[in-house]
Scaffold this active site. Structure first.
Site, mmCIF file in Angstrom:
data_model
loop_
_atom_site.group_PDB
_atom_site.id
_atom_site.type_symbol
_atom_site.label_atom_id
_atom_site.label_comp_id
_atom_site.label_asym_id
_atom_site.label_seq_id
_atom_site.Cartn_x
_atom_site.Cartn_y
_atom_site.Cartn_z
ATOM 1 N N CYS A 120 57.689 5.387 80.707
ATOM 2 C CA CYS A 120 56.333 5.437 81.227
ATOM 3 C C CYS A 120 55.843 4.049 81.629
ATOM 4 O O CYS A 120 56.488 3.042 81.381
ATOM 5 C CB CYS A 120 55.394 6.024 80.170
ATOM 6 S SG CYS A 120 55.926 7.627 79.546
ATOM 7 N N LEU B 196 56.889 9.577 82.594
ATOM 8 C CA LEU B 196 58.205 10.131 82.860
ATOM 9 C C LEU B 196 58.519 11.001 81.652
ATOM 10 O O LEU B 196 58.771 10.503 80.558
ATOM 11 C CB LEU B 196 59.262 9.031 83.017
ATOM 12 C CG LEU B 196 60.709 9.488 83.218
ATOM 13 C CD1 LEU B 196 60.856 10.290 84.504
ATOM 14 C CD2 LEU B 196 61.661 8.304 83.233
ATOM 15 N N ILE C 24 60.095 13.043 78.827
ATOM 16 C CA ILE C 24 61.398 13.027 78.162
ATOM 17 C C ILE C 24 61.406 13.969 76.957
ATOM 18 O O ILE C 24 62.333 14.746 76.765
ATOM 19 C CB ILE C 24 61.771 11.605 77.696
ATOM 20 C CG1 ILE C 24 61.780 10.626 78.886
ATOM 21 C CG2 ILE C 24 63.105 11.594 76.972
ATOM 22 C CD1 ILE C 24 62.844 10.881 79.914
ATOM 23 N N ASN D 120 54.559 3.575 75.963
ATOM 24 C CA ASN D 120 55.747 3.482 76.801
ATOM 25 C C ASN D 120 56.935 3.293 75.874
ATOM 26 O O ASN D 120 57.034 2.274 75.191
ATOM 27 C CB ASN D 120 55.620 2.290 77.765
ATOM 28 C CG ASN D 120 56.917 1.992 78.499
ATOM 29 O OD1 ASN D 120 57.735 2.870 78.711
ATOM 30 N ND2 ASN D 120 57.105 0.740 78.879
ATOM 31 N N GLY D 121 57.842 4.265 75.831
ATOM 32 C CA GLY D 121 59.014 4.107 74.992
ATOM 33 C C GLY D 121 59.413 5.378 74.284
ATOM 34 O O GLY D 121 58.997 6.482 74.654
ATOM 35 N N GLU D 122 60.199 5.204 73.239
ATOM 36 C CA GLU D 122 60.662 6.308 72.405
ATOM 37 C C GLU D 122 60.704 5.845 70.953
ATOM 38 O O GLU D 122 61.169 4.741 70.662
ATOM 39 C CB GLU D 122 62.071 6.772 72.807
ATOM 40 C CG GLU D 122 62.234 7.180 74.255
ATOM 41 C CD GLU D 122 61.548 8.481 74.621
ATOM 42 O OE1 GLU D 122 61.141 9.221 73.698
ATOM 43 O OE2 GLU D 122 61.395 8.746 75.832
ATOM 44 N N ASP E 131 56.570 12.257 70.078
ATOM 45 C CA ASP E 131 56.617 11.049 69.256
ATOM 46 C C ASP E 131 55.356 10.211 69.408
ATOM 47 O O ASP E 131 55.027 9.409 68.536
ATOM 48 C CB ASP E 131 57.863 10.218 69.555
ATOM 49 C CG ASP E 131 58.023 9.843 71.014
ATOM 50 O OD1 ASP E 131 57.338 10.433 71.869
ATOM 51 O OD2 ASP E 131 58.857 8.971 71.319
ATOM 52 N N ILE F 198 79.873 1.666 88.414
ATOM 53 C CA ILE F 198 79.833 0.983 89.705
ATOM 54 C C ILE F 198 81.045 0.069 89.796
ATOM 55 O O ILE F 198 81.342 -0.695 88.868
ATOM 56 C CB ILE F 198 78.534 0.163 89.857
ATOM 57 C CG1 ILE F 198 77.359 1.097 90.107
ATOM 58 C CG2 ILE F 198 78.641 -0.851 90.981
ATOM 59 C CD1 ILE F 198 77.419 1.839 91.426
#
Length: 630
Positions: free
Chosen positions: A2, A51, A53, A75-77, A100, A291
Site C-alpha cells: 500500500c 493493494l 493481499i 503499509n506492509g504485512e 492484520d 531475468i
C-alpha cells in the site's frame, strides 16, 4: 502492499481538506491500485491506497475502531498477526475483521509503543489516537517499507510512503540539499533519515515518531537495534539445524496471502534457498521468475533453471538486452531521489515479469548482510587481521608509500589490483570500510566540486555515517562492525529501497523472508569463523543448505544483478556521458566543475580509466534534479 499519506497539526487543530489528502495519495496510486480512502478530523488527515493481499473484503483503510477512538493507515504485512491477535483477544479485545491492520489498533490500546517489538513484519504506519490527539508514526526494524515526513510552512507535519506523496502538497518547498548530494555521490543512494529535498526526512529503520498536540515535534526514537556483541556456542550440526528452522519459519510465515504468490529466482544461494523452502511448504508448484542477460558473463539463467527443475517450479524467464537503459526515466520517476544502483534495471524487469502471474513475490534479499556474504567482508576481515598486527603509524608509513607507487590496474586480474588494498591498510579500519562500500571516492568528489559546493558542505562527508555507525556498534570485532553499519545504511538505503520502488512501480508486493528479525538476530550471534571460512562467506548457511542445493549453486562465485553501465558509456551512452559536462541542469547548480566531468567521460570512453559508476551517478542525478526541481 500500500501507500499511505497524511497531515497532522501539532500546535493547533486546524481543519484538514480531504481533497488535499486525496491529492497526496493519488501520487501513490501505483502502490495501491485496488482502492483508496481518506479520513479527516480537526487537525489531522489520513489517506491510503490499497493493494489487497489479506482479507480482501474487509481490510479497507483508513481503519477506524467501532468506538471511533483510534484510526490507522498501514503499509506492509504483520506476519505473526494471528498470534498477536490471540494475545489481544485474551486481554478482551474484540476483532471485527480478519486483517492484520486491526492488530495495530488493538495493540496500541493495549500496549502503546511497546507493541512494536511484538510485531514480526515489514511495515510503515500512522496511527491517530483521538482521545490523546496524538499521531504515532512507526517503521519496521530493517526499513523494508519507507516513510518520509516534513514540517510545512503552516505548521503541519506531512508524511507519505514516497517523496512524491509529499511533493503533491503545494506548501512543500522544493529546494535541493547539497549534503544529500554528497551522500549520494559517496554511497550511491540518499541514506536513511536524509532526503534530496531540503527539510524532508525519512523515518529511519527501527524508529518511531510520536507527535502530540500542543508539544514541539520531537526527534524519532529508536525502538530496535541489532546486537553483534553476543556469541552463541554449540556444535556446527546443531547450529545448522537451528538455522534451517529459522529459515523455514520465516519462509512459511511469508507465504500467507489471499492472492497468487511466487518468488524471484536468480540462481544464487539466497533466492534458491527461499524457493527450496517454499516448495517444501507448498501444495502446488511455486511460481518463479528469472531475468537473464544477453551477455553470457552476466547471465545466470542456467543456474536458475536448474533450481526450478530441482523443485518443479512453474518457471518463467526473460532476457534483458544490453540496451535496457531505455528504463532510465522510468526508474527516475519510481525512485524520486537519485539512485545509482544500476541493478535496479533488471530488478524492475524481474518484478514486471513476476507481476504477470502473481501479486506477491518472495526474494532472497538480506542474507548477504546477515551472514557476511559480500566479497568486501572477506577482504575487510583479512585487512583487520593485518591492522591488528602492526601499529597505525607503521602501517600508514609502510602501506601508504607502497600504495602511492603501486600502479592502478583496473584492467588486471583481481590478485594484481593491490593498490586499493595497500591504501586501505594504511588507513583506520572504519574509514577504509566506508570507502570500500562507496562509489565515488572522496578525492574524486573533491575534484568534481566547485569551491562554493565545498563551502556548502561545511565539513559534512558521505563517509561520516559509516564511521559513526561502526564506532558505536554493539560489536566485538571489525566484521561485526562492518555488517552492523551495512544493516544501518546500505540495507535500507540501497537494497530495500531498490526492491520496494521497483516492485511497487508495477503493483507487486515483495517480501524478504531472510530478513526475519529472529533469523538475523541468530546470525548476529555466530562467531566470525561460522560466517567466513576458507574464503567462503555465508559459510554456516551454505553448509546447512548442502542437503537442499547442489554445490555448483552453493559455492560458485557470487554474481548478482550486474548491469553493463561501463560498456554503455563507451558505446550507446558515450554522447550522453560527454554531454553531462554541458548539462544546464548540473551547471545550474553551481556544484560541479564542468572540466572535471568532461575529462571523466573522455578518459572512460578511451579506456584510460574506469569511471562508469560515477558517470552513471551523474546521469541519474541530472535526471532526478530535472524532475524534482525543473
Amino acid at each position: 502492499m500500500c501507500g499511505i499519506a497524511g497531515l497532522y497539526y501539532p500546535a493547533l487543530a486546524k481543519p484538514v481538506d480531504p481533497a488535499r489528502i486525496m491529492g497526496m495519495t493519488d501520487a501513490l496510486a501505483h502502490r495501491g491500485p485496488d482502492g483508496s480512502g481518506v479520513w479527516t478530523a480537526p487537525g489531522v488527515g489520513l489517506g491510503h491506497r490499497r493493494l489487497a493481499i489479506i482479507d480482501l473484503a474487509c481490510g479497507a483503510q483508513p481503519m477506524v475502531t467501532p468506538e471511533a477512538d483510534l484510526v490507522t493507515v498501514f503499509n506492509g504485512e504483520i506476519y505473526n498477526f494471528r498470534e498477536v491477535r490471540a494475545e489481544l483477544e485474551a486481554k478482551g479485545a474484540r476483532f471485527v475483521t480478519d486483517s492484520d491492520t486491526e492488530v495495530l489498533l488493538h495493540g496500541w490500546r493495549a500496549w502503546g509503543p511497546a507493541m512494536l517489538p511484538k510485531l514480526n513484519g515489514m511495515f510503515a504506519f500512522a496511527l491517530y489516537d483521538v482521545r490523546r490527539q496524538s499521531l504515532f508514526l512507526a517503521r519496521d526494524r530493517f526499513g523494508v517499507k519507507p516513510l518520509h515526513f516534513a514540517q510545512l510552512s503552516d505548521g503541519a507535519v506531512a508524511f507519505a510512503s514516497e517523496l512524491k506523496g509529499l511533493l503533491a502538497h503545494p506548501l512543500l518547498r522544493r529546494l535541493p540539499d547539497f549534503r544529500a548530494v554528497e551522500d549520494y555521490l559517496g554511497l550511491g543512494y540518499v541514506p536513511d533519515d536524509a532526503s534530496i529535498v531540503a527539510g524532508v526526512r525519512k523515518l529511519a529503520a527501527g524508529h518511531f515518531l510520536l507527535l502530540q498536540r500542543g508539544k514541539p515535534v520531537p526527534e524519532p526514537v529508536r525502538w530496535w537495534d541489532i546486537d553483534f556483541s553476543r556469541r552463541t556456542a554449540g556444535k556446527v550440526k546443531d547450529l545448522e539445524a537451528e538455522l534451517i528452522e529459522h529459515m523455514r519459519a520465516a519462509v512459511r510465515s511469508r507465504m500467507i496471502a489471499d492472492v497468487p504468490l511466487g518468488a524471484f529466482l536468480s540462481g544464487g544461494v539466497d533466492s534458491s534457498a527461499v524457493v527450496a523452502l517454499m516448495a517444501e511448504a507448498s501444495k502446488t508448484a511455486v511460481k518463479t521468475a528469472t531475468i537473464g542477460f544477453a551477455e553470457a558473463d552476466h547471465d545466470e539463467r542456467a543456474y536458475a533453471q536448474a533450481v526450478a527443475d530441482r523443485f518443479a517450479t512453474a518457471h518463467r524467464s526473460r532476457t534483458v538486452a544490453a540496451d535496457d537503459f531505455v528504463l532510465i526515466d522510468t526508474l527516475v520517476a519510481a525512485f524520486d531521489e537519485p539512485f545509482a544502483d544500476a541493478s535496479a534495471l533488471p530488478t524492475y524487469r524481474v518484478a514486471q515479469l513476476a507481476r504477470e502471474s502473481v501479486t506477491v513475490a518472495l526474494s532472497g534479499d538480506g542474507a548477504d548482510e546477515a551472514f557476511a556474504g559480500y566479497r568486501r567482508y572477506r577482504f575487510f576481515a583479512a585487512e583487520e587481521r593485518v591492522r591488528a598486527l602492526l601499529p597505525q603509524g607503521l602501517r600508514a608509513n609502510l602501506f601508504g608509500r607502497l600504495g602511492q607507487v603501486y600502479p592502478k590496474a583496473d584492467w588486471a586480474p583481481r590478485p594484481l589490483r593491490a593498490k586499493t588494498t595497500l591504501l586501505a591498510l594504511a588507513e583506520g579500519g572504519e574509514f577504509a570500510y566506508a570507502k570500500a562500500v562507496g562509489v565515488t571516492t572522496p578525492a574524486l568528489r573533491d575534484a568534481l566540486y566547485t569551491s562554493a559546493a565545498k563551502h556548502l558542505l561545511a565539513g559534512h562527508s558521505a563517509e561520516r555515517r559509516y564511521l559513526d555507525a561502526m564506532r558505536q556498534a554493539p560489536a566485538r570485532d571489525g566484521l561485526d562492525r562492518a555488517q552492523y553499519a551495512d544493516m544501518r545504511h546500505w540495507l535500507p538505503g540501497d537494497i530495500l529501497t531498490k526492491v520496494d520502488r521497483t516492485s511497487m512501480a508495477v503493483g507487486l508486493e515483495a517480501r524478504e523472508p531472510l530478513l526475519d528479525h529472529r533469523l538475523v538476530e541468530f546470525a548476529a550471534t555466530l562467531p566470525p569463523s561460522l560466517r567466513i571460512r576458507a574464503g567462503q562467506g555465508k559459510w554456516l548457511m551454505k553448509k546447512a543448505l548442502e542437503p537442499w542445493l547442489p554445490k555448483d549453486i552453493l559455492y560458485r562465485p557470487k554474481m548478482g544483478f550486474v548491469t553493463p553501465v561501463s560498456a554503455w558509456f563507451r558505446t550507446a551512452l558515450a554522447e550522453q556521458a560527454a554531454g553531462l559536462a554541458r548539462s544546464p541542469v548540473l551547471a545550474g547548480t553551481g556544484w560541479f566543475e564542468p572540466a572535471t566531468i568532461e575529462k571523466l567521460a573522455a578518459d572512460h570512453k578511451a579506456g584510460r580509466a574506469e569511471h562508469g559508476r560515477t558517470l552513471w551517478q551523474l546521469l541519474m542525478l541530472e535526471r532526478s534534479l530535472m524532475r524534482l526541481f525543473g
